[in-house]
Design a protein around this motif. Structure first.
Motif, mmCIF file in Angstrom:
data_model
loop_
_atom_site.group_PDB
_atom_site.id
_atom_site.type_symbol
_atom_site.label_atom_id
_atom_site.label_comp_id
_atom_site.label_asym_id
_atom_site.label_seq_id
_atom_site.Cartn_x
_atom_site.Cartn_y
_atom_site.Cartn_z
ATOM 1 N N LYS A 59 0.817 -1.062 -0.052
ATOM 2 C CA LYS A 59 -0.038 0.022 -0.059
ATOM 3 C C LYS A 59 0.873 1.243 0.083
ATOM 4 C CE LYS A 59 -3.607 -2.698 2.376
ATOM 5 N NZ LYS A 59 -4.942 -2.520 2.905
ATOM 6 N N LEU A 62 -0.428 4.792 -0.668
ATOM 7 C CA LEU A 62 -1.367 5.499 0.167
ATOM 8 C C LEU A 62 -0.110 6.134 1.143
ATOM 9 C CD1 LEU A 62 -3.870 2.959 1.125
ATOM 10 C CD2 LEU A 62 -4.034 4.794 -0.554
ATOM 11 N N VAL A 85 5.750 -1.746 -2.495
ATOM 12 C CA VAL A 85 4.777 -2.309 -3.583
ATOM 13 C C VAL A 85 3.479 -2.102 -3.493
ATOM 14 C CG1 VAL A 85 5.955 -4.482 -3.990
ATOM 15 C CG2 VAL A 85 4.333 -4.456 -2.103
ATOM 16 N N ILE A 128 -0.480 -9.387 8.747
ATOM 17 C CA ILE A 128 -1.778 -9.065 9.728
ATOM 18 C C ILE A 128 -2.970 -9.238 8.681
ATOM 19 C CG2 ILE A 128 -0.551 -7.747 11.213
ATOM 20 C CD1 ILE A 128 -1.990 -5.116 10.486
ATOM 21 N N PRO A 129 -4.031 -9.379 8.978
ATOM 22 C CA PRO A 129 -5.429 -9.460 8.267
ATOM 23 C C PRO A 129 -5.542 -8.069 7.609
ATOM 24 C CG PRO A 129 -5.966 -10.199 10.496
ATOM 25 C CD PRO A 129 -4.419 -9.600 10.603
ATOM 26 N N VAL A 131 -3.645 -6.732 5.271
ATOM 27 C CA VAL A 131 -2.579 -5.917 4.800
ATOM 28 C C VAL A 131 -2.295 -6.014 3.390
ATOM 29 C CG1 VAL A 131 -0.811 -7.695 5.259
ATOM 30 C CG2 VAL A 131 -0.091 -5.321 5.519
ATOM 31 N N LYS A 133 -2.151 -9.564 1.328
ATOM 32 C CA LYS A 133 -1.572 -10.726 1.305
ATOM 33 C C LYS A 133 -2.275 -11.493 -0.230
ATOM 34 C CE LYS A 133 -2.402 -12.405 5.448
ATOM 35 N NZ LYS A 133 -2.911 -10.889 5.966
ATOM 36 N N SER A 134 -3.293 -11.432 -0.119
ATOM 37 C CA SER A 134 -4.076 -12.315 -1.093
ATOM 38 C C SER A 134 -3.971 -11.312 -2.611
ATOM 39 C CB SER A 134 -5.578 -12.514 -0.892
ATOM 40 O OG SER A 134 -5.972 -12.754 0.329
HETATM 41 P P1 GDP Z 1 -5.378 -9.907 3.219
HETATM 42 O O1 GDP Z 1 -6.281 -10.156 4.098
HETATM 43 O O2 GDP Z 1 -4.038 -9.662 3.992
HETATM 44 O O3 GDP Z 1 -5.413 -11.145 2.223
HETATM 45 O O4 GDP Z 1 -5.789 -8.638 2.268
HETATM 46 P P2 GDP Z 1 -6.190 -8.366 0.875
HETATM 47 O O5 GDP Z 1 -5.450 -9.035 -0.325
HETATM 48 O O6 GDP Z 1 -7.683 -8.867 0.857
HETATM 49 O O7 GDP Z 1 -6.431 -6.848 0.838
HETATM 50 C C1 GDP Z 1 -7.075 -6.070 1.586
HETATM 51 C C2 GDP Z 1 -7.493 -4.813 1.043
HETATM 52 O O8 GDP Z 1 -6.402 -3.890 0.750
HETATM 53 C C3 GDP Z 1 -8.371 -5.012 -0.425
HETATM 54 O O9 GDP Z 1 -9.387 -3.943 -0.255
HETATM 55 C C4 GDP Z 1 -7.216 -4.642 -1.461
HETATM 56 O O10 GDP Z 1 -7.660 -4.023 -2.569
HETATM 57 C C5 GDP Z 1 -6.572 -3.801 -0.658
HETATM 58 N N1 GDP Z 1 -5.083 -3.595 -1.262
HETATM 59 C C6 GDP Z 1 -4.136 -4.522 -1.070
HETATM 60 N N2 GDP Z 1 -2.862 -4.033 -1.642
HETATM 61 C C7 GDP Z 1 -2.919 -2.961 -1.958
HETATM 62 C C8 GDP Z 1 -2.050 -1.803 -2.332
HETATM 63 O O11 GDP Z 1 -0.986 -2.113 -2.541
HETATM 64 N N3 GDP Z 1 -2.542 -0.470 -2.241
HETATM 65 C C9 GDP Z 1 -4.042 -0.231 -2.015
HETATM 66 N N4 GDP Z 1 -4.288 1.062 -1.907
HETATM 67 N N5 GDP Z 1 -4.690 -0.886 -1.719
HETATM 68 C C10 GDP Z 1 -4.298 -2.447 -1.580
#
Ligand code: GDP
Length: 283
Positions: A59, A62, A85, A128-129, A131, A133-134
């Motif tokens: 992220k 941001l 990234v 962490i949730p 963040v 990962k997926s």
């Molecule tokens: P997980 O719980 O770690 O697997 O997280 P997710 O992959 O489900 O992502 C959580 C949220 O963060 C989603 O709404 C993604 O679109 C958003 N997200 C993930 N990576 C990025 C990023 O690099 N930039 C931004 N702005 N949003 C991101």
């Protein structure tokens, strides 16, 4: 903020990660670039000792670019490989393959001396949730790669995603829960939306955000909401409500609605790129 509980699913996830970590050479740890320390779980250093380590400032779109660079330096000095990234847009993803090889060069060299050639590096994504990962795994793996393992007739095992002949990725990321031993960490996790309103209610959260922005990013609130800043953060919230016509029952200011608006604007990047914690505070 006193959490005595440690729900069963957390214990189970941690146990699974302890098992999985034995199988891998490299830990790819995602942190949120806006709070690179508060979004880490310190247990990972113990779990991942003796493994090659890669930290991804996810992220990064941001967070403030200057601070992203400062954080990258901070972790590099501690011995981590680091990449900034944006998993959502694919930013920084192309460089990952090369960085993985570099981060694992000792292991590759060890293999070579033992006569083991071309054994792929095995990696696991942790964080962490929420963040990312997926999103990251999808961005890295794309559509082109094949899953290995669990083939018919083959002993049931882990699912590995073969990224190329050099790298295999465990297909299930390791979930680590954030640790919020102190108020500041909890607050920052609440700002980015990692924990719900367990810490503060929305208006209090917004007032904390106002106090932070006024100090560290002066001008942002004035410009975004066309308001004058008051010393009193609640008064600022009222001014945002006024400026954005957040009203209840016709004419009363709806500060709760304004609070939701402000927090949403921050989370979606509409206030600009904002970093919430700074490496100089962790030296
Ligand atoms: P997980 O719980 O770690 O697997 O997280 P997710 O992959 O489900 O992502 C959580 C949220 O963060 C989603 O709404 C993604 O679109 C958003 N997200 C993930 N990576 C990025 C990023 O690099 N930039 C931004 N702005 N949003 C991101």
């Amino acid at each position: 903020m006193h959490f005595q509980w440690y729900p069963g699913h957390m214990t189970k996830a941690k146990r699974m990660m302890q098992e999985n970590i034995k199988l891998i050479d490299l830990v790819i740890e995602l942190v949120d670039a806006r709070i690179p320390v508060s979004s880490r779980n310190p247990d990972i250093d113990e779990l991942g000792k003796n493994k090659a380590r890669l930290i991804l400032l996810n992220k990064s779109d941001l967070a403030e670019e200057k601070q992203n660079d400062a954080w990258a330096e901070y972790f590099k000095e501690k011995g981590f490989s680091v990449v900034k990234v944006n998993s959502k847009r694919g930013g920084g993803i192309k460089s990952i393959q090369g960085v993985i090889q570099e981060a694992c060069k000792e292991k590759i060299e060890r293999d070579r001396k033992r006569g083991i050639l071309n054994r792929p590096v095995r990696a696991m994504v942790v964080g962490i949730p929420n963040v990312g990962k997926s999103t990251f795994i999808n961005a890295l793996a794309g559509k082109a790669c094949a899953k290995t393992g669990n083939k018919p007739g083959v002993t049931k095992g882990k699912q590995w995603i073969r990224l190329n002949k050099n790298v295999e990725l465990l297909d299930t990321p390791g979930i680590l829960w954030p640790k919020f031993e102190d108020q500041t960490v909890g607050l920052r996790l609440a700002f980015i939306g990692s924990i719900k309103d367990e810490i503060l209610n929305t208006e209090e959260l917004a007032m904390e955000m106002i106090t932070f922005l006024t100090e560290k990013y002066p001008g942002v609130l004035e410009e975004k909401y066309s308001i004058e800043i008051s010393e009193d953060s609640y008064e600022c919230l009222r001014r945002i409500a006024e400026s954005r016509h957040c009203l209840v029952k016709g004419n009363e200011l709806d500060t709760n609605k304004a609070a939701i608006l402000l927090i949403d604007d921050f989370r979606s990047g509409k206030l600009g790129r904002i970093t919430l914690e700074f490496p100089e505070d962790y030296e």
